[in-house]
Write a protein that holds these residues in place. Structure first.
Motif, PDB file in Angstrom:
ATOM      1  N   TRP A  17       0.837  -1.201   0.000  1.00 34.65           N
ATOM      2  CA  TRP A  17       0.000   0.000   0.000  1.00 34.65           C
ATOM      3  C   TRP A  17       0.880   1.263   0.000  1.00 34.65           C
ATOM      4  O   TRP A  17       0.624   2.206  -0.746  1.00 34.65           O
ATOM      5  N   ALA A  18       1.914   1.270   0.836  1.00 34.55           N
ATOM      6  CA  ALA A  18       2.806   2.430   0.920  1.00 34.55           C
ATOM      7  C   ALA A  18       3.492   2.683  -0.427  1.00 34.55           C
ATOM      8  O   ALA A  18       3.625   3.842  -0.849  1.00 34.55           O
ATOM      9  N   LEU A  19       3.914   1.612  -1.098  1.00 35.43           N
ATOM     10  CA  LEU A  19       4.525   1.761  -2.422  1.00 35.43           C
ATOM     11  C   LEU A  19       3.550   2.407  -3.400  1.00 35.43           C
ATOM     12  O   LEU A  19       3.913   3.331  -4.132  1.00 35.43           O
ATOM     13  N   VAL A  20       2.321   1.937  -3.390  1.00 34.09           N
ATOM     14  CA  VAL A  20       1.328   2.467  -4.323  1.00 34.09           C
ATOM     15  C   VAL A  20       1.020   3.931  -4.011  1.00 34.09           C
ATOM     16  O   VAL A  20       1.019   4.772  -4.914  1.00 34.09           O
ATOM     17  N   VAL A  21       0.771   4.246  -2.756  1.00 36.37           N
ATOM     18  CA  VAL A  21       0.377   5.616  -2.426  1.00 36.37           C
ATOM     19  C   VAL A  21       1.506   6.612  -2.716  1.00 36.37           C
ATOM     20  O   VAL A  21       1.264   7.684  -3.282  1.00 36.37           O
ATOM     21  N   PHE A  22       2.733   6.259  -2.404  1.00 43.81           N
ATOM     22  CA  PHE A  22       3.829   7.200  -2.654  1.00 43.81           C
ATOM     23  C   PHE A  22       4.220   7.238  -4.125  1.00 43.81           C
ATOM     24  O   PHE A  22       4.561   8.303  -4.651  1.00 43.81           O
ATOM     25  N   ALA A  23       4.155   6.100  -4.819  1.00 45.64           N
ATOM     26  CA  ALA A  23       4.445   6.101  -6.263  1.00 45.64           C
ATOM     27  C   ALA A  23       3.421   6.960  -6.999  1.00 45.64           C
ATOM     28  O   ALA A  23       3.782   7.753  -7.878  1.00 45.64           O
ATOM     29  N   GLU A  24       2.142   6.819  -6.636  1.00 46.97           N
ATOM     30  CA  GLU A  24       1.106   7.627  -7.284  1.00 46.97           C
ATOM     31  C   GLU A  24       1.292   9.116  -6.980  1.00 46.97           C
ATOM     32  O   GLU A  24       1.095   9.957  -7.853  1.00 46.97           O
ATOM     33  N   ALA A  25       1.672   9.435  -5.757  1.00 47.06           N
ATOM     34  CA  ALA A  25       1.900  10.842  -5.402  1.00 47.06           C
ATOM     35  C   ALA A  25       3.091  11.414  -6.174  1.00 47.06           C
ATOM     36  O   ALA A  25       3.018  12.536  -6.695  1.00 47.06           O
ATOM     37  N   ILE A  26       4.155  10.650  -6.277  1.00 43.32           N
ATOM     38  CA  ILE A  26       5.356  11.113  -6.985  1.00 43.32           C
ATOM     39  C   ILE A  26       5.060  11.294  -8.465  1.00 43.32           C
ATOM     40  O   ILE A  26       5.351  12.349  -9.051  1.00 43.32           O
ATOM     41  N   VAL A  27       4.476  10.284  -9.096  1.00 43.70           N
ATOM     42  CA  VAL A  27       4.188  10.363 -10.535  1.00 43.70           C
ATOM     43  C   VAL A  27       3.153  11.459 -10.816  1.00 43.70           C
ATOM     44  O   VAL A  27       3.282  12.202 -11.800  1.00 43.70           O
ATOM     45  N   GLY A  28       2.159  11.588  -9.957  1.00 44.49           N
ATOM     46  CA  GLY A  28       1.156  12.640 -10.141  1.00 44.49           C
ATOM     47  C   GLY A  28       1.765  14.025 -10.088  1.00 44.49           C
ATOM     48  O   GLY A  28       1.446  14.886 -10.915  1.00 44.49           O
ATOM     49  N   ASN A  29       2.643  14.259  -9.125  1.00 38.24           N
ATOM     50  CA  ASN A  29       3.280  15.574  -9.013  1.00 38.24           C
ATOM     51  C   ASN A  29       4.274  15.818 -10.144  1.00 38.24           C
ATOM     52  O   ASN A  29       4.423  16.956 -10.608  1.00 38.24           O
ATOM     53  N   ALA A  30       4.941  14.766 -10.611  1.00 38.43           N
ATOM     54  CA  ALA A  30       5.848  14.917 -11.757  1.00 38.43           C
ATOM     55  C   ALA A  30       5.059  15.243 -13.018  1.00 38.43           C
ATOM     56  O   ALA A  30       5.476  16.081 -13.826  1.00 38.43           O
ATOM     57  N   THR A  31       3.906  14.619 -13.181  1.00 44.57           N
ATOM     58  CA  THR A  31       3.045  14.906 -14.329  1.00 44.57           C
ATOM     59  C   THR A  31       2.575  16.354 -14.299  1.00 44.57           C
ATOM     60  O   THR A  31       2.563  17.038 -15.327  1.00 44.57           O
ATOM     61  N   LYS A  32       2.195  16.828 -13.110  1.00 47.56           N
ATOM     62  CA  LYS A  32       1.781  18.227 -12.979  1.00 47.56           C
ATOM     63  C   LYS A  32       2.926  19.164 -13.362  1.00 47.56           C
ATOM     64  O   LYS A  32       2.709  20.210 -13.979  1.00 47.56           O
ATOM     65  N   ALA A  33       4.147  18.782 -12.997  1.00 44.68           N
ATOM     66  CA  ALA A  33       5.309  19.608 -13.329  1.00 44.68           C
ATOM     67  C   ALA A  33       5.490  19.699 -14.846  1.00 44.68           C
ATOM     68  O   ALA A  33       5.764  20.784 -15.380  1.00 44.68           O
ATOM     69  N   VAL A  34       5.320  18.570 -15.538  1.00 45.34           N
ATOM     70  CA  VAL A  34       5.430  18.595 -17.002  1.00 45.34           C
ATOM     71  C   VAL A  34       4.343  19.487 -17.590  1.00 45.34           C
ATOM     72  O   VAL A  34       4.607  20.306 -18.470  1.00 45.34           O
ATOM     73  N   LEU A  35       3.127  19.320 -17.074  1.00 46.24           N
ATOM     74  CA  LEU A  35       1.995  20.075 -17.621  1.00 46.24           C
ATOM     75  C   LEU A  35       2.080  21.573 -17.349  1.00 46.24           C
ATOM     76  O   LEU A  35       1.434  22.363 -18.042  1.00 46.24           O
TER      77      LEU A  35
END
Length: 180
Positions: A117-135
């Motif tokens: 669960w911790a892997l999923v929640v932090f991976a999603e947070a990291i990728v989501g914020n990186a995507t926002k940075a690209v956008l």
């Protein structure tokens, strides 16, 4: 570029001793809060567990968390990760560290499922914020290139190529930074 950003982040976190240590600490903290009355962590504890994990990972200076997760995951992210993990476990014939005590009727996460669960929640947070940075970075850069192009008038093909190279460069630099 090979492996998807999400898999790249999950692999980086899964192979991190700091992340393992933080997960163990957060799991033990949750058990101590319930005075070891349950065999694992209850879903209502996960928001506090994510905040504890975030604080620990910040203290341990884990680069991915420092750069991409400035605040602890939200309730929506925590719940989404829990649904994803439990759905995945149920699809695998229920072979997991999920248990539902008959008298409580509540889901209990064992140490393996808690780490997943911790892997999923932090991976999603990291990728989501990186995507926002690209956008956010790409449109700003494109506007700058187009503005300079309007002043200098070098030609449409040159401006288009510069915009394409810039966008690819930004996306690549963010993707590379996701390896931790």
């Amino acid at each position: 570029m090979g492996v998807s950003a999400s898999k790249r982040v999950k692999n980086s976190l899964a192979n991190s001793r700091s992340f393992d240590s933080a997960c163990d600490s957060a799991y033990a903290h949750c058990l101590s809060l319930t005075q070891h009355a349950f065999e694992g962590v209850l879903p209502y504890q996960l928001l506090a567990a994510s905040a504890h994990l975030h604080h620990t990972l910040f203290t341990l200076r884990l680069p991915l968390v420092i750069k991409w997760v400035p605040f602890p995951p939200t309730r929506a992210q925590v719940d989404s990760a829990l649904r994803a993990v439990t759905r995945k476990r149920h699809e695998n014939d229920g072979k997991s560290s999920v248990s539902c005590p008959e008298d409580e009727g509540a889901l209990v996460l064992g140490p393996a499922l808690f780490k997943e669960w911790a892997l999923v929640v932090f991976a999603e947070a990291i990728v989501g914020n990186a995507t926002k940075a690209v956008l956010t970075r790409v449109p700003i850069g494109i506007a700058g290139i187009a503005g300079i192009g309007a002043i200098a008038r070098p030609g449409k093909d040159l401006i288009g190529a510069a915009i394409g190279i810039y966008a690819l460069g930004v996306a690549t630099s963010i993707y590379v930074s996701l390896s931790g």
